[in-house]
Write an enzyme that holds these catalytic residues in place. Sequence first.
Site, PDB file in Angstrom:
ATOM      1  N   ARG A  43      -3.734   7.973 -32.662  1.00  0.00           N
ATOM      2  CA  ARG A  43      -2.817   8.238 -33.765  1.00  0.00           C
ATOM      3  C   ARG A  43      -1.538   7.420 -33.691  1.00  0.00           C
ATOM      4  NH1 ARG A  43      -6.080  12.155 -33.452  1.00  0.00           N
ATOM      5  NH2 ARG A  43      -5.842  11.768 -31.240  1.00  0.00           N
ATOM      6  N   THR A  44      -0.878   7.484 -32.550  1.00  0.00           N
ATOM      7  CA  THR A  44       0.469   6.908 -32.487  1.00  0.00           C
ATOM      8  C   THR A  44       0.416   5.394 -32.695  1.00  0.00           C
ATOM      9  OG1 THR A  44       1.072   8.678 -30.986  1.00  0.00           O
ATOM     10  CG2 THR A  44       2.571   6.806 -31.095  1.00  0.00           C
TER      11      THR A  44
ATOM     12  N   LYS B 204      -0.762  -7.977 -12.749  1.00  0.00           N
ATOM     13  CA  LYS B 204      -0.351  -9.045 -11.822  1.00  0.00           C
ATOM     14  C   LYS B 204       0.953  -8.695 -11.124  1.00  0.00           C
ATOM     15  CE  LYS B 204      -2.194 -12.468 -15.063  1.00  0.00           C
ATOM     16  NZ  LYS B 204      -1.798 -13.559 -15.957  1.00  0.00           N
TER      17      LYS B 204
ATOM     18  N   ARG C 291       4.536   2.920 -25.188  1.00  0.00           N
ATOM     19  CA  ARG C 291       3.980   4.141 -24.569  1.00  0.00           C
ATOM     20  C   ARG C 291       3.714   3.822 -23.108  1.00  0.00           C
ATOM     21  NH1 ARG C 291      -0.554   8.241 -26.709  1.00  0.00           N
ATOM     22  NH2 ARG C 291       1.289   8.865 -27.871  1.00  0.00           N
TER      23      ARG C 291
ATOM     24  N   HIS D 130       8.229  12.528 -26.655  1.00  0.00           N
ATOM     25  CA  HIS D 130       7.499  11.790 -27.691  1.00  0.00           C
ATOM     26  C   HIS D 130       8.271  12.043 -28.997  1.00  0.00           C
ATOM     27  CE1 HIS D 130       4.404   9.912 -29.866  1.00  0.00           C
ATOM     28  NE2 HIS D 130       3.349  10.591 -29.477  1.00  0.00           N
TER      29      HIS D 130
HETATM   30  C1  NCD Z   1      -0.030  13.454 -27.874  1.00  0.00           C
HETATM   31  C2  NCD Z   1       0.521  12.616 -26.735  1.00  0.00           C
HETATM   32  O1  NCD Z   1       0.072  11.497 -26.490  1.00  0.00           O
HETATM   33  O2  NCD Z   1       1.462  13.094 -26.122  1.00  0.00           O
HETATM   34  N1  NCD Z   1      -0.818  12.738 -28.749  1.00  0.00           N
HETATM   35  C3  NCD Z   1      -0.204  12.179 -29.847  1.00  0.00           C
HETATM   36  O3  NCD Z   1       0.557  11.260 -29.720  1.00  0.00           O
HETATM   37  N2  NCD Z   1      -0.445  12.736 -31.045  1.00  0.00           N
HETATM   38  C4  NCD Z   1      -0.628  14.730 -27.451  1.00  0.00           C
HETATM   39  C5  NCD Z   1      -1.681  14.749 -26.387  1.00  0.00           C
HETATM   40  O4  NCD Z   1      -2.137  13.730 -25.900  1.00  0.00           O
HETATM   41  O5  NCD Z   1      -2.085  15.858 -26.049  1.00  0.00           O
END
Ligand code: NCD
Length: 315
Positions: free
Chosen positions: A61-62, A91, A113, A141
């Site tokens: 999703r993100t 590396k 991320r 997040h």
């Molecule tokens: C979440 C995350 O990566 O923190 N996912 C997301 O971005 N919608 C939730 C999760 O992984 O449980």
Amino acid sequence: MPVRHILRAQQFDMDLLKTIFRRADRFATWHEIPDMREREAVWERCHGKVQISLFYQPSTRTRISFGIAAHRLGIHVEQTENAREFSSAIKGESLEDTIRVLNAYEADLIVLRHYEEGAAQRAASVSSCPVINAGDGPGQHPTQALLDLYTIRQAHSTIDGLTVVIGGDLARGRTARSLAYLLSKYKDVNIIFVSPPELRMGSDVLDHLKEHGAIFAEHDALEDVVGNADVVYWTRAQTEHPIDGTDDKALQERYCIDERITRLMQPHASILHPLPRNSEISAAIDSDPRARYFIQAGNGVPVRMAAIEWVLGLL
Ligand code: NCD
């Protein structure tokens, strides 16, 4: 203008939240805007800009919604998926050096991320372009919290005065943490955390809520509190980060939203989940009009379009 990063949910004030949500409302109807000149004006401002998505942890999703958001704004996207293996990290390159290199390419924006808490902050400290924290280990997040809050506002017209249950794996889930920080900014929101005792919300978040006079309580059993909830925000067990002594399978079985739970809920309530889900939300309730998690996921695009415009100084 100082560089605008998005690193943590606490950084937003009420005016900025309103601005982002109003802009997201406009982008939510993007395809219906009859006047091409409005869209062209957005593309013109963004033309030639480059967003780099640097993902050291899995994402569907993100990463994709940030990519679509950029695309709709007319921004070009470069990306490294699985950066832990497929970037120079393998590396031995430090995150800071990678960010310095992306800056040397004159990136306009970095969406990061990472598996370590504080990574986005570290990246921002050496970056001359905006960094957006798209999840930093068990930390935060913040753009997920923006779209969660946007979805609550969409469903209930207001956020003030709501009773919000936040439950599941609160010790390892970063989305619940960021959402709690954001909710504490609103008036008379009653937050009820539901989790097994070994997966309680972190004391850093609880201390913040106390300092800001937020109303909250902690419970073990969803059945006891769900009847009062306007919103139930449910999360999965983060099984990929096992904790000694925690039985994730038992947690998923016990902390499950199914028809037994929805029967106890108010008719106007809404059920949210950041996704991905495992068995903690039964597919049998997907057709319940209170289940809004796929609408919530869809809100990722307009909210991230607004967030990108803000960091670029266009909002
Ligand atoms: C979440 C995350 O990566 O923190 N996912 C997301 O971005 N919608 C939730 C999760 O992984 O449980």
